[in-house]
Motif scaffolding. Structure first.
Motif, PDB file in Angstrom:
ATOM      1  N   LEU A  97       0.724  -1.198  -0.097  1.00  0.00           N
ATOM      2  CA  LEU A  97       0.026  -0.064   0.082  1.00  0.00           C
ATOM      3  C   LEU A  97       0.848   1.253   0.049  1.00  0.00           C
ATOM      4  O   LEU A  97       0.512   2.260  -0.689  1.00  0.00           O
ATOM      5  CB  LEU A  97      -0.840  -0.191   1.181  1.00  0.00           C
ATOM      6  N   PHE A  98       1.956   1.181   1.033  1.00  0.00           N
ATOM      7  CA  PHE A  98       2.811   2.285   0.824  1.00  0.00           C
ATOM      8  C   PHE A  98       3.395   2.605  -0.807  1.00  0.00           C
ATOM      9  O   PHE A  98       3.551   3.568  -1.294  1.00  0.00           O
ATOM     10  CB  PHE A  98       3.870   2.191   1.660  1.00  0.00           C
ATOM     11  N   ASP A  99       3.789   1.480  -1.322  1.00  0.00           N
ATOM     12  CA  ASP A  99       4.406   1.574  -2.669  1.00  0.00           C
ATOM     13  C   ASP A  99       3.327   2.199  -3.825  1.00  0.00           C
ATOM     14  O   ASP A  99       3.524   2.805  -4.688  1.00  0.00           O
ATOM     15  CB  ASP A  99       4.726   0.127  -3.288  1.00  0.00           C
ATOM     16  N   LYS A 100       1.906   1.732  -3.606  1.00  0.00           N
ATOM     17  CA  LYS A 100       0.866   2.107  -4.285  1.00  0.00           C
ATOM     18  C   LYS A 100       0.874   3.871  -4.296  1.00  0.00           C
ATOM     19  O   LYS A 100       0.414   4.343  -5.201  1.00  0.00           O
ATOM     20  CB  LYS A 100      -0.444   1.343  -3.789  1.00  0.00           C
ATOM     21  N   TYR A 130       2.713   9.242   5.962  1.00  0.00           N
ATOM     22  CA  TYR A 130       4.030   8.842   5.649  1.00  0.00           C
ATOM     23  C   TYR A 130       4.597   8.668   4.295  1.00  0.00           C
ATOM     24  O   TYR A 130       5.667   9.058   4.060  1.00  0.00           O
ATOM     25  CB  TYR A 130       4.381   7.159   6.301  1.00  0.00           C
ATOM     26  N   ALA A 131       3.629   8.248   3.576  1.00  0.00           N
ATOM     27  CA  ALA A 131       3.825   8.228   2.087  1.00  0.00           C
ATOM     28  C   ALA A 131       4.223   9.874   1.238  1.00  0.00           C
ATOM     29  O   ALA A 131       5.052   9.809   1.021  1.00  0.00           O
ATOM     30  CB  ALA A 131       2.777   7.280   1.258  1.00  0.00           C
ATOM     31  N   ALA A 132       3.331  10.658   2.183  1.00  0.00           N
ATOM     32  CA  ALA A 132       3.491  12.040   1.484  1.00  0.00           C
ATOM     33  C   ALA A 132       4.593  12.504   2.236  1.00  0.00           C
ATOM     34  O   ALA A 132       5.521  13.524   1.381  1.00  0.00           O
ATOM     35  CB  ALA A 132       2.308  12.955   1.987  1.00  0.00           C
ATOM     36  N   GLY A 161       3.174   6.929  10.369  1.00  0.00           N
ATOM     37  CA  GLY A 161       3.965   6.044  10.570  1.00  0.00           C
ATOM     38  C   GLY A 161       3.283   4.538   9.880  1.00  0.00           C
ATOM     39  O   GLY A 161       2.164   4.597   9.702  1.00  0.00           O
ATOM     40  N   ILE A 162       4.152   3.430   9.537  1.00  0.00           N
ATOM     41  CA  ILE A 162       3.444   2.176   9.122  1.00  0.00           C
ATOM     42  C   ILE A 162       4.307   1.326   9.837  1.00  0.00           C
ATOM     43  O   ILE A 162       5.277   1.350  10.496  1.00  0.00           O
ATOM     44  CB  ILE A 162       3.687   1.915   7.563  1.00  0.00           C
ATOM     45  N   ASN A 163       3.814   0.061   9.697  1.00  0.00           N
ATOM     46  CA  ASN A 163       4.450  -1.233  10.588  1.00  0.00           C
ATOM     47  C   ASN A 163       5.473  -1.882   9.572  1.00  0.00           C
ATOM     48  O   ASN A 163       5.374  -1.595   8.329  1.00  0.00           O
ATOM     49  CB  ASN A 163       3.390  -2.143  10.952  1.00  0.00           C
ATOM     50  N   PHE A 164       6.581  -2.457  10.389  1.00  0.00           N
ATOM     51  CA  PHE A 164       7.496  -3.053   9.547  1.00  0.00           C
ATOM     52  C   PHE A 164       7.748  -4.477  10.128  1.00  0.00           C
ATOM     53  O   PHE A 164       8.284  -4.411  11.255  1.00  0.00           O
ATOM     54  CB  PHE A 164       8.811  -1.958   9.508  1.00  0.00           C
ATOM     55  N   HIS A 165       7.821  -5.535   9.512  1.00  0.00           N
ATOM     56  CA  HIS A 165       7.952  -6.801   9.921  1.00  0.00           C
ATOM     57  C   HIS A 165       7.340  -6.921  11.448  1.00  0.00           C
ATOM     58  O   HIS A 165       7.667  -7.366  12.358  1.00  0.00           O
ATOM     59  CB  HIS A 165       9.318  -7.141  10.298  1.00  0.00           C
ATOM     60  N   GLY A 166       6.114  -6.555  11.286  1.00  0.00           N
ATOM     61  CA  GLY A 166       5.270  -6.683  12.591  1.00  0.00           C
ATOM     62  C   GLY A 166       5.457  -5.914  13.900  1.00  0.00           C
ATOM     63  O   GLY A 166       4.815  -5.857  14.903  1.00  0.00           O
ATOM     64  N   LYS A 167       6.312  -4.937  13.520  1.00  0.00           N
ATOM     65  CA  LYS A 167       6.570  -3.785  14.380  1.00  0.00           C
ATOM     66  C   LYS A 167       5.741  -2.453  14.279  1.00  0.00           C
ATOM     67  O   LYS A 167       5.989  -1.917  13.445  1.00  0.00           O
ATOM     68  CB  LYS A 167       8.099  -3.478  14.654  1.00  0.00           C
ATOM     69  N   LYS A 168       5.126  -2.470  15.282  1.00  0.00           N
ATOM     70  CA  LYS A 168       4.094  -1.082  15.279  1.00  0.00           C
ATOM     71  C   LYS A 168       4.962   0.142  15.007  1.00  0.00           C
ATOM     72  O   LYS A 168       5.799   0.499  15.719  1.00  0.00           O
ATOM     73  CB  LYS A 168       3.341  -1.056  16.317  1.00  0.00           C
ATOM     74  N   ASN A 169       4.448   0.994  13.875  1.00  0.00           N
ATOM     75  CA  ASN A 169       5.039   2.471  13.822  1.00  0.00           C
ATOM     76  C   ASN A 169       6.396   2.411  13.688  1.00  0.00           C
ATOM     77  O   ASN A 169       7.100   2.987  13.876  1.00  0.00           O
ATOM     78  CB  ASN A 169       4.808   3.430  14.842  1.00  0.00           C
TER      79      ASN A 169
ATOM     80  N   GLY B 129      21.300   7.590   5.829  1.00  0.00           N
ATOM     81  CA  GLY B 129      20.616   8.695   6.391  1.00  0.00           C
ATOM     82  C   GLY B 129      19.078   8.504   6.485  1.00  0.00           C
ATOM     83  O   GLY B 129      18.583   8.646   7.199  1.00  0.00           O
ATOM     84  N   TYR B 130      18.593   7.986   5.192  1.00  0.00           N
ATOM     85  CA  TYR B 130      17.193   7.708   5.079  1.00  0.00           C
ATOM     86  C   TYR B 130      16.582   6.688   5.941  1.00  0.00           C
ATOM     87  O   TYR B 130      15.759   6.692   6.532  1.00  0.00           O
ATOM     88  CB  TYR B 130      16.906   7.310   3.696  1.00  0.00           C
ATOM     89  N   ALA B 131      17.209   5.403   6.005  1.00  0.00           N
ATOM     90  CA  ALA B 131      16.981   4.586   7.088  1.00  0.00           C
ATOM     91  C   ALA B 131      17.017   4.759   8.307  1.00  0.00           C
ATOM     92  O   ALA B 131      16.015   4.789   9.237  1.00  0.00           O
ATOM     93  CB  ALA B 131      17.954   3.332   6.879  1.00  0.00           C
ATOM     94  N   ALA B 132      18.089   5.750   8.666  1.00  0.00           N
ATOM     95  CA  ALA B 132      18.145   6.254  10.095  1.00  0.00           C
ATOM     96  C   ALA B 132      16.902   7.216  10.283  1.00  0.00           C
ATOM     97  O   ALA B 132      16.361   7.151  11.495  1.00  0.00           O
ATOM     98  CB  ALA B 132      19.405   6.801  10.460  1.00  0.00           C
ATOM     99  N   ALA B 133      16.712   8.092   9.366  1.00  0.00           N
ATOM    100  CA  ALA B 133      15.612   9.195   9.443  1.00  0.00           C
ATOM    101  C   ALA B 133      14.120   8.411   9.584  1.00  0.00           C
ATOM    102  O   ALA B 133      13.334   9.214  10.480  1.00  0.00           O
ATOM    103  CB  ALA B 133      15.547  10.003   8.362  1.00  0.00           C
ATOM    104  N   VAL B 134      13.920   7.425   9.080  1.00  0.00           N
ATOM    105  CA  VAL B 134      12.394   6.892   9.343  1.00  0.00           C
ATOM    106  C   VAL B 134      12.516   5.494  10.025  1.00  0.00           C
ATOM    107  O   VAL B 134      11.323   5.169  10.458  1.00  0.00           O
ATOM    108  CB  VAL B 134      12.086   6.484   7.620  1.00  0.00           C
ATOM    109  N   SER B 135      13.622   5.075  10.606  1.00  0.00           N
ATOM    110  CA  SER B 135      13.521   4.027  11.588  1.00  0.00           C
ATOM    111  C   SER B 135      13.003   4.674  12.959  1.00  0.00           C
ATOM    112  O   SER B 135      13.830   5.587  13.490  1.00  0.00           O
ATOM    113  CB  SER B 135      14.497   3.151  11.790  1.00  0.00           C
ATOM    114  N   HIS B 136      12.133   4.110  13.700  1.00  0.00           N
ATOM    115  CA  HIS B 136      11.723   4.755  15.040  1.00  0.00           C
ATOM    116  C   HIS B 136      11.363   6.330  14.914  1.00  0.00           C
ATOM    117  O   HIS B 136      11.806   7.095  15.857  1.00  0.00           O
ATOM    118  CB  HIS B 136      12.710   4.443  15.975  1.00  0.00           C
ATOM    119  N   ARG B 137      11.118   6.583  13.544  1.00  0.00           N
ATOM    120  CA  ARG B 137      10.878   8.128  13.375  1.00  0.00           C
ATOM    121  C   ARG B 137      12.286   8.901  13.542  1.00  0.00           C
ATOM    122  O   ARG B 137      11.949  10.189  13.954  1.00  0.00           O
ATOM    123  CB  ARG B 137       9.654   8.677  14.431  1.00  0.00           C
TER     124      ARG B 137
END
Lengths: 392, 392
Positions: A97-100, A130-132, A161-169, B129-137
């Motif tokens: 959905l994020f990709d979409k 998040y997508a925006a 935020g979105i979840n990643f590998h079952g981790k919320k936000n 930088g991108y991975a760090a910026a969006v992981s855990h916000r």
């Protein structure tokens, strides 16, 4: 060579508007907002994303929106397609959905001077935000929240935020919207559970910050439970105001560890997870508040009268205050939630408890055995309350 | 009901440190920095991500880093695994690498109070930088740039990003680092092309902002071409300083459309793409600068003497100023680049051209036919310059 010291400030401003029937031509809220974005020789666009769970209640919505933009906001070009995403937590679990959404931003040429408009509940707005926020390093976001919870809490704030590998936000950013439109009439789409659930966040913020607001909720608890719109409008406005004030007055992007608005939330997050999100967020927050208040009473922090008032309000609104998953002692259980919350905050546990109604205080540890006893108390409260209902 | 007006500011500060042999125990730069992050009862961690292209030159690097942290920064816990990613644009094209970094953040419990440390060229630092910026916000990011280009330009700025479906930097955020460490000795890993390429951004910023800095480059062009470290240290410091000043004094997160630091970049981006990134970014910027300066001369904006000085400096450094792809008239060609840059900016084209050395001016259109003629001029300059070399 001397170090270079860099320092700058970024200012964010946005308004939360309160209205009814946002997309009726006679309503000028959106029209007025877009007047500020009217330049010559410069085509701004808008991509609209709608929560399917919500849109099912408004079969005419897409038609109405297109007509509104055509007539009232002709200088903003709507993307030819309106994007629909599933409602609820599912929207945050599926990376497709994020990709979409990112693809739609690309295909329809939505640039940093254009808008993404999200219409839906808190989970959908989290995904859309998040997508925006990460497309083109940030497209202007307009939120149109459709639930009590998103109108008074998440939808007026600065997170996505979105979840990643079952981790919320796990993936998300802090990215303020350019505007929020709270349309009271959209709440007609809610069932009683979601109507009620959103009130939990108002009770939360009242308990830690504003005793008078809690008293107002107490006094109007019956009409709120019976879906009185005027009282709900006031409740949402006051809660949103306290939420935005808290953000502006504190640490908007949470560089520190203190998160007072997470009162009642450590157990709530865990319970949502333990029940696979069958218990909705607001329902879980109500239980989390009750649990932490009983705990505060058990350690002598909170007076019994205050505790009873809180439990009475939650019960009168119709919240269940206990769920069997709270007592289960599987490998994954409520007690894990404390450690997870500690990790989420970054090493040091900081939990808001209640000293008295209207006044929170932060503590840095919780006793796991006392929590288990507090869960037992919750079960008794629930039994007693059910019994009381039966005997009436 | 009255709208709620939200307003707040976020302050960002960070330092760019200049040093040599960063990971030698006698070097206290990193140790001193981490003194500010020493709390009791609170375990901060660090995840290190290294550019494979760079690490090939330093087989002892991982060992040295681990020893340094053990001895000099014992209060920060290194993640047990150091993550390696391919160098160059490839690192930004493969979404699996982003997932790999987010997973490592999760697995090793890197929270918002911990650090991600990126060591590598600009592309790798953009990904990290991108991975760090969006992981855990947003996890705290430390950049250790290993190329001239990243030490004087991208690595000291506030952007990150990865490519999405072939679109450069389509996904990204504005997220300042908490510190940047520019280690001059790391530049020994560079071949002559990359040593030279990084100088293009210094010429760019000198041309639009600082005539005296351009004169200094002119005067030292031979020693810079011959890899004089002292002059390179000055060039990087001055360029980084102008870059950070520009960010702080202007529109750090680019809410408006003006992007003066994109001087020479519209054609550069397109040429990188047309050559499948065989032409490196700095090389493409050198060509982009030359092209836009010839264009400015053709429309009578820039004096001939200034143009010749600019072309002479670029040639003396060893830059090719022409590439056959510039003249190709396939469906995808240089002219498309103007329209794409317009879309990238959001509707209104804003291109920085040169009025005189040290003074840029923004224009809002470019004539495609004049650009083609300017490309022909570039080809002639290149032929003449090659001829001159042969005849010497």
């Amino acid at each position: 060579m001397q170090p270079i010291k860099q320092k700058f400030q970024i200012e964010y401003t946005y308004s939360v508007f309160f209205t009814r029937n946002l997309f009726e031509i006679s309503n000028t809220s959106l029209k007025d907002f877009f007047l500020d974005y009217q330049e010559l020789g410069f085509q701004r666009k808008a991509l609209i994303v709608i929560d399917q769970g919500f849109s099912a209640f408004y079969p005419q919505l897409e038609k109405q929106i297109k007509l509104y933009f055509k007539q009232a906001v002709p200088h903003i070009q709507l993307a030819p397609e309106i994007i629909y995403v599933p409602g609820g937590e599912a929207s945050k679990n599926d990376p497709v959905l994020f990709d979409k959404l990112a693809e739609a931003v690309d295909i329809y040429g939505i640039d940093r001077h254009s808008f993404v408009i999200g219409i839906g509940g808190g989970a959908v707005l989290d995904l859309v935000g998040y997508a925006a926020a990460v497309s083109h390093r940030g497209i202007k976001l307009i939120r149109i929240p459709t639930t009590v919870l998103s109108q008074n809490d998440s939808g007026v704030g600065v997170k996505n935020g979105i979840n990643f590998h079952g981790k919320k936000n796990f993936l998300g950013t802090f990215a303020p919207p350019v505007a929020v439109f709270n349309d009271l009439t959209l709440l007609n789409s809610l069932d009683d559970r979601d109507w009620r659930a959103g009130i939990a966040e108002a009770i939360k913020v009242a308990l830690i910050k504003d005793a008078r607001f809690f008293e107002w909720i107490e006094q109007n608890v019956v009409s709120l439970a019976n879906r009185d719109e005027t009282n709900m409008a006031y409740l949402i406005h006051r809660c949103a105001e306290m939420h935005t004030d808290h953000i502006a007055g504190g640490d908007p992007f949470e560089f520190g560890s203190s998160r007072p608005l997470d009162f009642g939330h450590w157990a709530a997050h865990k319970l949502e997870f333990l029940t696979n999100f069958e218990v909705r967020h607001g329902e879980a927050v109500a239980i989390g508040i009750a649990l932490d208040c009983i705990y505060a009473r058990r350690i002598g922090m909170l007076a019994e009268n205050d505790l009873n008032r809180i439990l009475d309000v939650l019960t009168a609104l119709g919240f269940d205050l206990y769920h069997p998953k709270l007592s289960e002692n599987d490998k994954i259980n409520l007690r894990n939630g404390i450690q997870e919350f500690r990790e989420h905050l970054g090493g040091r546990l900081t939990i808001m408890l209640l000293e008295e109604i209207g006044k929170g205080v932060e503590v840095h540890e919780l006793d796991a055995d006392l929590i288990s006893l507090s869960v037992d108390d919750l079960e008794n409260v629930q039994l007693h309350s059910a019994g009381a209902k039966v005997s009436q």
